[in-house]
Design a protein around this motif. Structure first.
Motif, PDB file in Angstrom:
ATOM      1  N   ARG A   6       0.715  -1.323   0.042  1.00  9.70           N
ATOM      2  CA  ARG A   6       0.052   0.115   0.033  1.00  9.70           C
ATOM      3  C   ARG A   6       0.940   1.157  -0.185  1.00  9.70           C
ATOM      4  NH1 ARG A   6      -3.961  -0.757   4.868  1.00  9.70           N
ATOM      5  NH2 ARG A   6      -1.721  -1.392   5.789  1.00  9.70           N
ATOM      6  N   LEU A  31       1.272   5.266   1.347  1.00  6.09           N
ATOM      7  CA  LEU A  31       0.548   6.216   2.197  1.00  6.09           C
ATOM      8  C   LEU A  31       1.268   7.550   1.181  1.00  6.09           C
ATOM      9  CD1 LEU A  31       1.130   4.675   5.485  1.00  6.09           C
ATOM     10  CD2 LEU A  31      -1.074   4.747   3.802  1.00  6.09           C
ATOM     11  N   LEU A  57      -0.525  12.058  13.609  1.00  6.55           N
ATOM     12  CA  LEU A  57       0.875  11.790  14.321  1.00  6.55           C
ATOM     13  C   LEU A  57       2.030  12.125  12.738  1.00  6.55           C
ATOM     14  CD1 LEU A  57       0.549   8.269  16.224  1.00  6.55           C
ATOM     15  CD2 LEU A  57       0.514  10.821  16.863  1.00  6.55           C
ATOM     16  N   ASP A  58       3.167  12.831  13.275  1.00  5.08           N
ATOM     17  CA  ASP A  58       4.705  13.056  12.343  1.00  5.08           C
ATOM     18  C   ASP A  58       4.922  11.992  12.350  1.00  5.08           C
ATOM     19  OD1 ASP A  58       6.167  14.452  11.334  1.00  5.08           O
ATOM     20  OD2 ASP A  58       6.678  15.414  12.703  1.00  5.08           O
ATOM     21  N   LEU A  59       4.412  10.995  11.346  1.00  2.00           N
ATOM     22  CA  LEU A  59       4.959   9.761  10.833  1.00  2.00           C
ATOM     23  C   LEU A  59       5.937  10.133   9.612  1.00  2.00           C
ATOM     24  CD1 LEU A  59       1.742   7.413  10.637  1.00  2.00           C
ATOM     25  CD2 LEU A  59       3.283   7.614  11.927  1.00  2.00           C
ATOM     26  N   LEU A  98       9.972  -1.023  22.684  1.00  5.24           N
ATOM     27  CA  LEU A  98       8.598   0.090  22.444  1.00  5.24           C
ATOM     28  C   LEU A  98       8.980   0.272  20.443  1.00  5.24           C
ATOM     29  CD1 LEU A  98       5.982   1.646  23.149  1.00  5.24           C
ATOM     30  CD2 LEU A  98       7.564   3.406  23.624  1.00  5.24           C
ATOM     31  N   GLN A 152       7.857  -2.416  18.701  1.00  2.00           N
ATOM     32  CA  GLN A 152       7.015  -2.713  18.484  1.00  2.00           C
ATOM     33  C   GLN A 152       5.862  -1.779  17.565  1.00  2.00           C
ATOM     34  OE1 GLN A 152       4.470  -2.887  22.553  1.00  2.00           O
ATOM     35  NE2 GLN A 152       6.209  -4.067  22.814  1.00  2.00           N
ATOM     36  N   VAL A 171       4.262  -2.215  13.466  1.00  2.00           N
ATOM     37  CA  VAL A 171       3.316  -2.035  13.363  1.00  2.00           C
ATOM     38  C   VAL A 171       2.954  -1.317  11.444  1.00  2.00           C
ATOM     39  CG1 VAL A 171       1.216   0.133  13.169  1.00  2.00           C
ATOM     40  CG2 VAL A 171       2.517  -0.857  14.942  1.00  2.00           C
ATOM     41  N   LEU A 174       8.104  12.108  16.938  1.00  2.00           N
ATOM     42  CA  LEU A 174       6.385  11.217  16.748  1.00  2.00           C
ATOM     43  C   LEU A 174       5.502  12.142  18.625  1.00  2.00           C
ATOM     44  CD1 LEU A 174       4.877   9.049  15.518  1.00  2.00           C
ATOM     45  CD2 LEU A 174       5.577   7.477  17.565  1.00  2.00           C
ATOM     46  N   SER A 232       1.318  14.893  19.335  1.00  2.00           N
ATOM     47  CA  SER A 232       0.471  13.654  19.770  1.00  2.00           C
ATOM     48  C   SER A 232      -0.410  13.984  20.157  1.00  2.00           C
ATOM     49  CB  SER A 232       1.585  12.744  20.075  1.00  2.00           C
ATOM     50  OG  SER A 232       1.840  12.767  21.270  1.00  2.00           O
ATOM     51  N   LEU A 267       0.092  10.004  23.315  1.00  2.00           N
ATOM     52  CA  LEU A 267       0.757   8.331  23.609  1.00  2.00           C
ATOM     53  C   LEU A 267       1.557   7.966  24.852  1.00  2.00           C
ATOM     54  CD1 LEU A 267       3.200   9.286  20.346  1.00  2.00           C
ATOM     55  CD2 LEU A 267       0.800   8.397  21.000  1.00  2.00           C
ATOM     56  N   ASP A 277      -6.116   4.338   5.430  1.00  2.00           N
ATOM     57  CA  ASP A 277      -5.228   3.800   5.459  1.00  2.00           C
ATOM     58  C   ASP A 277      -4.384   4.491   6.610  1.00  2.00           C
ATOM     59  OD1 ASP A 277      -5.828   1.179   3.793  1.00  2.00           O
ATOM     60  OD2 ASP A 277      -4.455   1.971   2.135  1.00  2.00           O
ATOM     61  N   GLN A 278      -4.025   5.316   6.507  1.00  2.00           N
ATOM     62  CA  GLN A 278      -2.295   5.827   7.615  1.00  2.00           C
ATOM     63  C   GLN A 278      -3.771   6.309   8.475  1.00  2.00           C
ATOM     64  OE1 GLN A 278       0.489  10.364   7.968  1.00  2.00           O
ATOM     65  NE2 GLN A 278      -0.917   9.809   6.148  1.00  2.00           N
ATOM     66  N   LEU A 290      -2.975   3.167  10.071  1.00  2.00           N
ATOM     67  CA  LEU A 290      -1.782   2.952  10.616  1.00  2.00           C
ATOM     68  C   LEU A 290      -1.428   4.175  11.870  1.00  2.00           C
ATOM     69  CD1 LEU A 290       0.809   1.982  10.019  1.00  2.00           C
ATOM     70  CD2 LEU A 290       1.598   3.494   8.768  1.00  2.00           C
ATOM     71  N   GLN A 291      -1.894   5.090  12.267  1.00  2.00           N
ATOM     72  CA  GLN A 291      -1.637   6.253  13.415  1.00  2.00           C
ATOM     73  C   GLN A 291      -2.139   6.078  14.868  1.00  2.00           C
ATOM     74  OE1 GLN A 291      -1.381  10.311  12.861  1.00  2.00           O
ATOM     75  NE2 GLN A 291       0.106  10.546  10.719  1.00  2.00           N
ATOM     76  N   GLN A 348      -3.198   2.547  15.731  1.00  2.00           N
ATOM     77  CA  GLN A 348      -2.769   1.477  15.729  1.00  2.00           C
ATOM     78  C   GLN A 348      -0.915   1.720  16.360  1.00  2.00           C
ATOM     79  OE1 GLN A 348      -1.654  -1.805  12.491  1.00  2.00           O
ATOM     80  NE2 GLN A 348      -3.615  -1.031  12.315  1.00  2.00           N
ATOM     81  N   ILE A 349      -0.485   2.997  15.868  1.00  2.00           N
ATOM     82  CA  ILE A 349       0.833   3.366  16.673  1.00  2.00           C
ATOM     83  C   ILE A 349       0.588   4.191  17.810  1.00  2.00           C
ATOM     84  CG2 ILE A 349       3.070   5.210  16.724  1.00  2.00           C
ATOM     85  CD1 ILE A 349       2.340   4.463  13.697  1.00  2.00           C
ATOM     86  N   VAL A 366       0.220   0.663  20.599  1.00  2.00           N
ATOM     87  CA  VAL A 366       1.612   0.180  21.310  1.00  2.00           C
ATOM     88  C   VAL A 366       2.594   1.508  22.523  1.00  2.00           C
ATOM     89  CG1 VAL A 366       3.744   0.383  20.489  1.00  2.00           C
ATOM     90  CG2 VAL A 366       2.429  -0.724  18.461  1.00  2.00           C
ATOM     91  N   PHE A 367       2.045   2.574  22.308  1.00  2.00           N
ATOM     92  CA  PHE A 367       2.386   3.111  23.417  1.00  2.00           C
ATOM     93  C   PHE A 367       0.787   2.819  24.718  1.00  2.00           C
ATOM     94  CE2 PHE A 367       5.926   5.923  22.360  1.00  2.00           C
ATOM     95  CZ  PHE A 367       6.037   5.939  20.888  1.00  2.00           C
ATOM     96  N   VAL A 404      -8.524  13.172  18.639  1.00  2.00           N
ATOM     97  CA  VAL A 404      -7.673  12.579  17.490  1.00  2.00           C
ATOM     98  C   VAL A 404      -8.798  11.530  16.719  1.00  2.00           C
ATOM     99  CG1 VAL A 404      -5.289  12.669  16.663  1.00  2.00           C
ATOM    100  CG2 VAL A 404      -5.146  13.932  18.720  1.00  2.00           C
TER     101      VAL A 404
END
Lengths: 463, 463
Positions: free
Chosen positions: A176, A178, A191-193, A441, A444, A448, B196, B200, B204, B437-438, B441-442, B444-445, B448-449, B460
C-alpha cells in the motif's frame, strides 16, 4: 499437488527484465561503503522504474514472506542496505525524477533515487538549495539521505535532513502507498509519521517520494578561516569557544594530528609539525566578514595560528584538506569510520577519551569532527583481507576499542551515531543508549508498519 | 467478597491532597480556550508535583482502566485537554522547574509546566531564546506547546516546536518513564520518537521533561513595516511577492478587513477605509535595515501604502494591532478559531475561497494569517449561550461552513491544522486528510504506547 510459485518466479512474471540475477549485481548488493558485506547471496536485485514496480515487489514479498532491503546508491556507512542470502535488494536508484520545483513555496517534490549533488545542481538554476550536505553528497541519493537521517558539514547553521523534509510517500510492506506529511510549512494533523520515517533505515517502508523544504542560496560573500593548534585538545577547546562566543559559522571542522598528517601526505603538502591539529571554518551571509573577524579573534586568543581569506577559490582549497579525509584514510588500510556525537561543550573531553582509548588499546584513531555540532568521526584503521565471500570483518580488538569509545560518548551525554545510522554495525549497542523499554517499544512500532518483519530484517534492532 | 478499590480511592491513598475534587476544579478541567467543554464531570484533578506523582497516577489509571487527560495551562484551541465524565485530569502545571540552562551547548532542560513566556524571560538573562512563539506564549506551557506542536508568528524564519526540541521524557500509560532523543545537535540512534511525541496531543504518554534547542538572541536592530491594501487579495498577493523575492522577514502577518475593523474598534483607532487589509512585517538580524528597504519596495510595487520604522517601541505599537486579534474577536461573539495552512503561493486563492464560503454560507469570517508560512486563522463568529452544563456548542451551520473551508484548504494542497491540533474539534475531518490507511496506521501506533486506550480517549482519532 500444486506448488506455490517462488518469490523469484513471481517477480520475473510481474517485472520482467527489471529483475536482475547476474552474479555481479547480486554480489554488489551485499555491501555498502562501510567495509562490511552481508553473508550469502541475495535472491535478486529489482531495479524499480516506477512506484507501481515498488508496490508490486512488496506485494510479492508479503505473499511469499521474503525479506526486502531497499537500496539507493549503496553509499551507507553502517551496513543498512547490505542484502543477504535469500533477500530481495529493491533498488530505487532509477526513480530519480524531480517532479516539481516551486521557488514561490520553497519546496521540491522528488523521487528517492536522485543524487543529492544532482538535485542541488538543478536547484541552483532557480537560486535554491536543499541544505543537507553529507560528505557523500556527490554520490548519495536523497532517499538514502532521508532513510539515514543524514547530516553533513553545514548542519549546525542550516540543519539536518529532519529539518528539511515536509512529506514522504511510503510504500508499506504489503504494497500500500501512503502519503505522509504535507506541502505546507506548518502542519500538525495527526502523528508526525514523516519524522518517524526519517532515519528509520528501511524498517518502516520504501520511500518512493519526498517533499523537500528548500532554502534560497545565501547571498553575500563566503569567508574561510583555518587555525592550527599545538594539539587536538587546544583545537577542540577553541571550537567550543567559537560556539560559546555566539557567532554561528556555516562550517566548523576539526582535524586531529593523525588525520592532518595523512591528508598532507596524500596531497603532497608539507609534513605538519607533530601534534598539530587544525580547525577549518566558513562564514556566509550578509555578516560573513564581520563574523570571520570575530572568529579570528577568538581563535587567536585561544592560541591558534590563523589564516583568513574572503576569496572563494582560496577558501575551497583550504576546505579541500578536510574533504580529502576519506581518501587519505584509504591509503592507511581498512577504516571503520565511527560517528559518535556529544554536546558541544564535551568535545575536549571526548578527545581526551579518544586519546585514552588509543593508549589503552594501542591504536591510532585518526579523528575528524563537525565541531560546530559535536559530531566526531573516529577512524579505526586496520589491515584486513576480504574472506572467500568478499566479506571484510572488523577484528575483535577493533570492536573492543570501539565499544570503549561508544560508552565514553554515552557517559558524556552523547549518542552512538550522529548521522550514519545503526545499520548492522551498531545494533549491539542500541539498547545501551535507548534502554530496554524504549528498544522494545521501537520494535513494536516497526511491527505496526511491517507485521511480518520482512523489511530490512536484522538491521537496527536485531542483535 | 472484597470489592476492588476505585481509582479515586487509590489516587487519594497514594497522592493525598494532590487529588482535587472541588466542583470548581472539576468544572474548569472540562474546558480549554476553544469554547468547547467536555460533557460530564471529571473524576478528579491530580496536581502532580513530581515525575513520581505522574507515574503513580498512570499506574493507578492502568490498574483501574481509567482514562487520563493530561493538562497544562488549558489554553488549547481544539479541545485536546478537555476532561470528561469519569476521566482523570492530570495537571503537570506545577512541574515548572528549569532544570538546566547550558549557554555553551545551546540547550535547556525543563519541566513541562513552565510557561513559554516565563522560560524566555529566564533565558533572556543568558542572551538565549527558545524560538517557538505561539500567540498564547504568556499563558501557555512548554509542555502544551510540545503536545500540540505549536507554531507562532516567527516560524517562517525561526522554526516551529518540531525544530526546537531535542529530547522528551515521557511517562507511558503504564507508568514507565522513557527518555527519548538526545542532548546532541545530531543524533540518529533508532526511531525518532521525540518527533513522534511532538504534536501527539496527549495520546502517547505524559510529557514530564524536555531538552530544548535554544538560539542566541538575535543581535542588531528590528525594523517594522505595515502596509495597507485596498482588499485582502491584494495583501495576500503582496505577501506572496515578499516570499518570492527571497527576503526572509522574521514576522509577516496579514489581517483582513473584518479583523482590522474589529481591532481598530477595540483599540479606539480610526475606522479603516472599508475593505482595507493590512500586512505587518518585522525584519531582524545584521541585515534588518536592508531587508526592510527591499520589502518596502516589493510592497509599494504591489500597491501597498507602507509605513516603516526602526524604532522598537513604534514597531511594537504597530504589531500590537495584530496581537489584539483575539480580544477583538471576543467583542463580536463566540469565535471558532480555525487554523488551516496552505502552500504560501496558494494564499490569495485561499482568501478567494474564504470569500466564497462567506457568500455561500452568509457569514462574516474575520481572518488573520501568518502569511510567511501560509497558516490562516479564519474566525467563525456566532452567538451562543452555554447550556446547563456550561457547554458551548458550535451551531451546525457554522460547522457546515467550516467543513466547506477545510475541504477548500485540502484541495489547495493544504492541511486542516497548522498549529492548534486536532483535539475534539477536527477529528471528524482527520481521515479526509490522512486517508483511511494512514488514519488506521496512526491509531495502531498510538496503541503501542497505550494498549488499553486510556490516554486522552476520544481525541484526535475518534469520530
Amino acid at each position: 499437488m500444486s506448488e506455490t510459485p517462488s518469490a523469484l518466479t513471481l517477480l520475473r512474471a510481474a517485472l520482467g527484465d527489471r529483475v536482475d540475477t547476474r552474479p555481479s549485481s547480486l554480489n554488489a548488493a551485499r555491501a555498502d561503503k562501510s567495509g562490511h558485506a552481508a553473508a550469502g547471496t541475495p535472491l535478486a536485485v529489482v531495479h524499480a522504474r516506477s512506484v507501481a514496480d515498488v508496490q508490486e515487489t512488496m506485494r510479492i514479498a508479503t505473499a511469499t514472506a521474503t525479506p526486502v532491503v531497499t537500496r539507493g546508491a549503496g553509499t551507507g556507512l553502517a551496513g543498512g542496505a547490505n542484502t543477504g542470502g535469500g533477500e530481495i535488494a529493491l533498488s530505487v536508484r532509477a526513480l530519480d525524477a524531480v517532479l516539481e520545483v516551486r521557488p514561490d513555496d520553497l519546496i521540491a517534490v522528488v523521487e528517492p533515487g536522485i543524487l543529492n549533488g544532482d538535485l542541488n545542481a538543478m536547484l541552483a538554476e532557480h537560486g535554491l538549495w536543499w541544505a543537507p550536505d553529507p560528505a557523500s553528497r556527490a554520490i548519495s541519493t536523497v532517499g538514502g539521505n532521508i532513510a539515514t537521517g543524514a547530516g553533513g558539514l553545514l548542519c549546525a547553521k542550516y540543519g539536518v535532513v529532519r529539518d528539511a523534509v515536509l512529506g514522504i510517500d511510503l510504500v508499506l510492506a504489503d504494497g500500500r502507498l501512503l502519503s505522509l506529511g504535507h506541502r505546507t510549512v506548518k502542519g500538525v494533523t495527526g502523528l508526525d509519521l514523516t519524522s518517524l520515517v526519517i532515519g528509520s533505515e528501511g524498517l518502516l517502508g520504501v520511500i518512493v517520494g519526498a517533499t523537500l523544504k528548500l532554502r534560497r542560496v545565501v547571498p553575500g560573500e563566503v569567508c574561510t578561516i583555518t587555525a592550527t593548534f599545538s594539539d587536538v585538545r587546544a583545537a577542540a577547546t577553541a571550537s567550543a569557544a567559537v560556539t560559546a562566543s555566539g557567532v554561528q559559522p556555516a562550517i566548523m571542522e576539526l582535524m586531529d594530528a593523525a588525520s592532518l598528517t595523512a591528508v598532507h601526505s596524500l596531497l603532497g603538502l608539507a609534513v605538519p609539525v607533530p601534534g598539530t591539529a587544525q580547525l577549518t571554518l566558513q562564514t556566509d551571509g550578509p555578516a560573513a566578514a564581520a563574523e570571520a573577524a570575530a572568529i579570528d579573534r577568538v581563535l587567536t586568543a585561544a592560541g591558534g595560528t590563523v589564516i583568513r581569506t574572503d576569496d572563494r577559490d582560496e577558501g575551497e582549497a583550504l576546505l579541500a584538506i578536510r574533504r580529502s579525509m576519506h581518501p587519505a584514510m584509504e591509503t592507511l588500510g581498512t577504516a571503520l569510520i565511527e560517528d559518535v556525537a556529544v554536546p558541544r561543550s564535551a568535545l575536549p573531553a571526548m578527545f581526551d577519551e579518544i586519546a585514552r582509548v588509543e593508549r589503552e588499546h594501542e591504536l591510532v584513531i585518526p579523528t575528524v569532527a563537525h565541531a560546530g555540532d559535536g559530531n566526531l568521526h573516529p577512524n579505526f584503521v586496520f589491515d584486513a583481507e576480504p574472506d572467500a565471500d568478499g566479506v571484510v570483518e572488523v577484528p575483535p580488538h577493533i570492536w573492543d576499542a570501539a565499544d570503549d569509545l561508544f560508552h565514553a560518548a554515552l557517559r558524556l551525554g552523547g549518542t552512538l551515531t550522529g548521522e550514519h545510522g545503526v545499520g548492522v554495525l551498531k545494533r549491539r549497542w542500541l539498547a545501551d543508549e535507548l534502554g530496554d523499554d524504549q528498544w522494545e517499544l521501537q520494535r513494536q512500532i516497526a511491527r505496526v508498519f511491517d507485521p511480518q518483519g520482512i523489511l530490512n530484517p536484522g538491521k537496527v534492532f536485531s542483535a
